[in-house]
Design a protein around this motif. Structure first.
Motif, PDB file in Angstrom:
ATOM      1  N   SER A  85      85.960   5.121  40.153  1.00 17.00           N
ATOM      2  CA  SER A  85      85.466   4.004  40.955  1.00 17.00           C
ATOM      3  C   SER A  85      84.312   3.283  40.274  1.00 17.00           C
ATOM      4  N   ASP A  86      83.456   3.998  39.559  1.00 18.69           N
ATOM      5  CA  ASP A  86      82.456   3.248  38.795  1.00 18.69           C
ATOM      6  C   ASP A  86      82.522   3.519  37.295  1.00 18.69           C
ATOM      7  N   ALA A  87      83.570   4.225  36.885  1.00 15.94           N
ATOM      8  CA  ALA A  87      83.696   4.516  35.452  1.00 15.94           C
ATOM      9  C   ALA A  87      84.082   3.277  34.654  1.00 15.94           C
ATOM     10  N   GLU A 101      86.120  20.732  37.016  1.00 15.93           N
ATOM     11  CA  GLU A 101      84.958  20.476  37.888  1.00 15.93           C
ATOM     12  C   GLU A 101      83.730  20.070  37.072  1.00 15.93           C
ATOM     13  N   THR A 161      75.331  19.172  37.016  1.00 12.47           N
ATOM     14  CA  THR A 161      74.255  18.325  37.538  1.00 12.47           C
ATOM     15  C   THR A 161      72.915  18.702  36.905  1.00 12.47           C
ATOM     16  N   GLU A 173      88.706   8.517  42.568  1.00 15.15           N
ATOM     17  CA  GLU A 173      87.303   8.816  42.925  1.00 15.15           C
ATOM     18  C   GLU A 173      86.388   8.729  41.707  1.00 15.15           C
ATOM     19  N   LEU A 174      86.775   9.390  40.617  1.00 13.69           N
ATOM     20  CA  LEU A 174      85.914   9.395  39.427  1.00 13.69           C
ATOM     21  C   LEU A 174      85.875   8.028  38.753  1.00 13.69           C
ATOM     22  N   ARG A 177      81.183  11.754  36.910  1.00 12.54           N
ATOM     23  CA  ARG A 177      80.603  11.208  38.145  1.00 12.54           C
ATOM     24  C   ARG A 177      79.160  10.756  37.905  1.00 12.54           C
ATOM     25  N   LEU A 178      78.448  11.533  37.115  1.00 12.36           N
ATOM     26  CA  LEU A 178      77.037  11.232  36.873  1.00 12.36           C
ATOM     27  C   LEU A 178      76.836  10.136  35.835  1.00 12.36           C
ATOM     28  N   GLY A 214      84.374  16.706  35.363  1.00 15.92           N
ATOM     29  CA  GLY A 214      84.476  15.721  36.448  1.00 15.92           C
ATOM     30  C   GLY A 214      83.094  15.324  36.954  1.00 15.92           C
ATOM     31  N   GLN A 215      82.246  16.312  37.138  1.00  8.24           N
ATOM     32  CA  GLN A 215      80.900  16.009  37.629  1.00  8.24           C
ATOM     33  C   GLN A 215      80.101  15.224  36.574  1.00  8.24           C
ATOM     34  N   ILE A 267      79.890  22.382  39.393  1.00  4.02           N
ATOM     35  CA  ILE A 267      79.271  21.098  39.750  1.00  4.02           C
ATOM     36  C   ILE A 267      77.752  21.188  39.660  1.00  4.02           C
TER      37      ILE A 267
END
Ligand SMILES: Cc1ncc(C[n+]2csc(CCOP(=O)(O)OP(=O)(O)O)c2C)c(N)n1
Ligand SMILES: [Mg+2]
Length: 578
Positions: free
Chosen positions: A198-200, A10, A154, A195-196, A17-18, A13-14, A150
């Motif tokens: 998609s913009d990586a 988690e 963040t 999901e992760l 994502r960031l 992963g976050q 998460i």
């Protein structure tokens, strides 16, 4: 799944994502959950993973990745002295304002204070040098742990990146207690990867400092009087723009990011001492932190002119003698009409002085008036001459193009280059936050890896330049462990240029060095022993031992070819006079 592994999935992963794209891992038992998750994230293409044995080198590698990309890299270590080895890079990141995420594993509460192995007081270890820190209790598998991971990731990302204000960017420390079972096998599910990812796959080449979105204090100043814009570390290209807008002379250090443009005056030390300059000067605007001359702080402390400081990343505003009374985020010029006049009457003459200074540089080209035989002899003599510091820095500067990167160590050579480099818009990095001679090789490798892996899909491999690291022999030896590269990873496109004068000759230039030479005998020997610290380690054998390509340069003729390109990680040793 082991709660430690679930928490690591988690948390990391976050971070992905960031925007985190680079993870650095040093091996250890307590940190196995995040380390194994990091390896799985790389296997499925979400991140680049860099594994290093020595935490000090690993941390400087992470620093270099953050410096070049503007995005924090996360470094994962085990508990105990491993964490303390990150301290030099954390301090540099703190002072220079480079984003960095430190994830240290720790023993859970029940193993604290009972003499457990590899256990020390880790919370607060970097006190005063991190933007924020979190002491996370060991996950035990309760329902709220995913949300906690998460939220913590963040908050850490926000603090490391300055939350829209890159001036506030810097290192953060997440101390993660982890209990048995320390990990369990885990394979990233396709849905999570999708999901992760998609913009990586759209990494931004980024830049340091990144774009500012926080509110800014702007100073509007009239472009109506003779002004000097001074650019130190962290200044960036906006200083060059400000000089043009204000009709100001530009004194930009070589690693300022502003060492180019029509207003640049290279011999700024000499100009600052010139009475004609001092008499007309009415305003000084300082961007970033100048660290390479005595003349700049002297000029500022001398006062008698309007002084404006423009804030840059890093923990302290540059303010020698506390002479600068006004700090802003941005300077905007008013009164564009007078800029042309100022540029002609005030800037041009000093730019002329600068041009004349650069033309006096050490001359390799033969006199065209020479007879053909004499000309050939002159050329032959020139290429056989030994390399001086000036010819070395000029050759490195000539070899550096906009798609390349240059990383400068805290040796004499950065000062030499700062004195003689013509204006050129190339990306130069130097750890001037604390100007340490530690971690330079690793920082350079981090810069190289971020640069070559930060390209957009549309950019071709030919856009990948070379990162050249220019440093002295002691700085090289200090971080020689940074040469250890795992075979499983992409090799950095890097040339480490070692100016070898067999010790720290920078100290010979100090008053104490001159005094010791004057006295002679035991005083000279003592000075050499504890200051210059002579050494004769074989750079060639080190290069071979670590599997780097090696080139040795003794004459000027060998210099340019040695610096031009590299098939793999390369060390160029340049013999310099002591
Ligand atoms: C971590 C650290 N330790 C010590 C110093 C002090 N120091 C500054 S320059 C220098 C010697 C540099 O020698 P070298 O890299 O060979 O460069 P040279 O001066 O010979 O060009 C030292 C020890 C420092 N800046 N950082
Ligand atoms: Mg040296």
């Amino acid at each position: 799944m082991a709660p430690a592994t679930a928490y690591a999935v988690e948390l990391l992963g976050q971070l992905v994502r960031l925007g985190v794209r680079h993870l650095v891992v040093a091996p250890g038992s307590r940190s196995q959950a995040p380390a194994l998750v990091a390896a799985e994230f790389e296997r499925v293409g979400l991140v680049r993973l860099h594994v290093r044995i020595d935490e000090r080198s690993a941390a400087f590698l992470a620093l270099g990745l953050g410096l070049e990309s503007g995005v924090p890299a996360a470094i994962i270590t085990t508990s105990g002295s491993a964490v303390a080895n990150l301290h030099p890079a954390v301090l540099e990141a703190h002072h220079a304002g480079v984003p960095l995420l430190v994830l240290s594993a720790d023993r859970p509460a029940e193993l604290q204070g009972v003499g457990a192995n590899q256990t020390t007081t880790q919370p607060g270890l970097f006190a005063g040098a991190v933007r924020d820190e979190w002491d996370v209790p060991a996950p035990r598998g309760t329902a709220d742990e995913s949300a906690h991971a998460i939220a913590t990731a963040t908050a850490a990302w926000r603090a490391a990146t300055g939350d829209g204000d890159p001036r506030a960017a810097g290192p953060v420390h997440l101390n993660l207690a982890l209990a048995d079972p320390l990990s369990s096998p885990w394979t990233a599910p396709d849905a999570l990867v999708a999901e992760l990812g998609s913009d990586a796959d759209q990494p931004e080449p980024g830049g340091h400092p990144p774009v500012i979105t926080a509110p800014r204090e702007v100073a509007r100043v009239d472009a109506d009087r003779p002004t000097a814009v001074i650019a130190g570390s962290g200044a960036g290209p906006r200083a060059e723009q400000a000089a043009r807008d204000l009709g100001a002379v530009l004194f930009a250090e070589v690693a300022s990011g502003a060492h180019f443009g029509p207003n640049l005056v290279v011999p700024y030390r000499e100009v600052i001492r010139d009475p004609d300059f001092l008499e007309r000067l009415e305003r000084v605007v300082v961007f970033g932190r100048p660290t390479l001359s005595r003349e700049v702080p002297w000029l500022i402390e001398r006062g008698g002119v309007e002084l404006i400081g423009v804030r840059a990343p890093g923990v302290e505003d540059y303010n020698p003698g506390r002479a600068i009374g006004r700090f802003v985020d941005e300077v905007l010029a008013d009164g564009a009409d007078s800029v042309a006049d100022l540029t002609r009457d005030w800037v041009r003459p000093w730019v002329g002085v600068s041009r004349a200074f650069l033309e006096q540089g050490e001359d390799l080209a033969p006199d065209v008036a020479l007879a053909p035989g004499d000309k050939a002899r002159h050329e032959l003599e020139a290429v056989r001459r030994p390399v001086t510091r000036r010819t070395l820095v000029e050759a490195v500067w000539r070899a550096t193009w906009p798609h390349d990167r240059l990383v400068l160590g805290a040796s004499r050579l950065i000062r030499e280059l700062d004195r003689s480099a013509s204006g050129k818009a190339v990306r130069v990095h130097a750890n001037r936050g604390l100007a340490g001679i530690d971690g330079t090789v690793s920082t350079g490798i981090g810069v190289a890896l971020a640069q070559q892996q930060g390209l957009r899909a549309t950019e071709t491999a030919s856009a990948v330049g070379v990162t050249r690291v220019l440093l002295g022999d002691l700085a090289f030896l200090h971080d020689v462990g940074g040469l250890a590269l795992p075979e499983a990873e992409d090799a950095p496109r890097i040339i480490v240029v070692v100016g070898n004068d067999e010790g720290g000759t920078i100290f010979d230039l100090l008053e104490a060095g001159e005094a010791a030479r004057g006295v002679g005998g035991a005083a000279t020997a003592a000075f050499a022993r504890v200051m210059r610290t002579p050494q004769s380690t074989s750079v060639e054998q080190l290069a071979r031992a670590y599997g780097w390509e090696y080139r040795r340069v003794e004459t000027r003729g060998e210099l340019d070819p040695a610096l031009s390109g590299c098939a793999g990680p390369t060390i160029v040793e340049v013999a310099l006079a002591r």
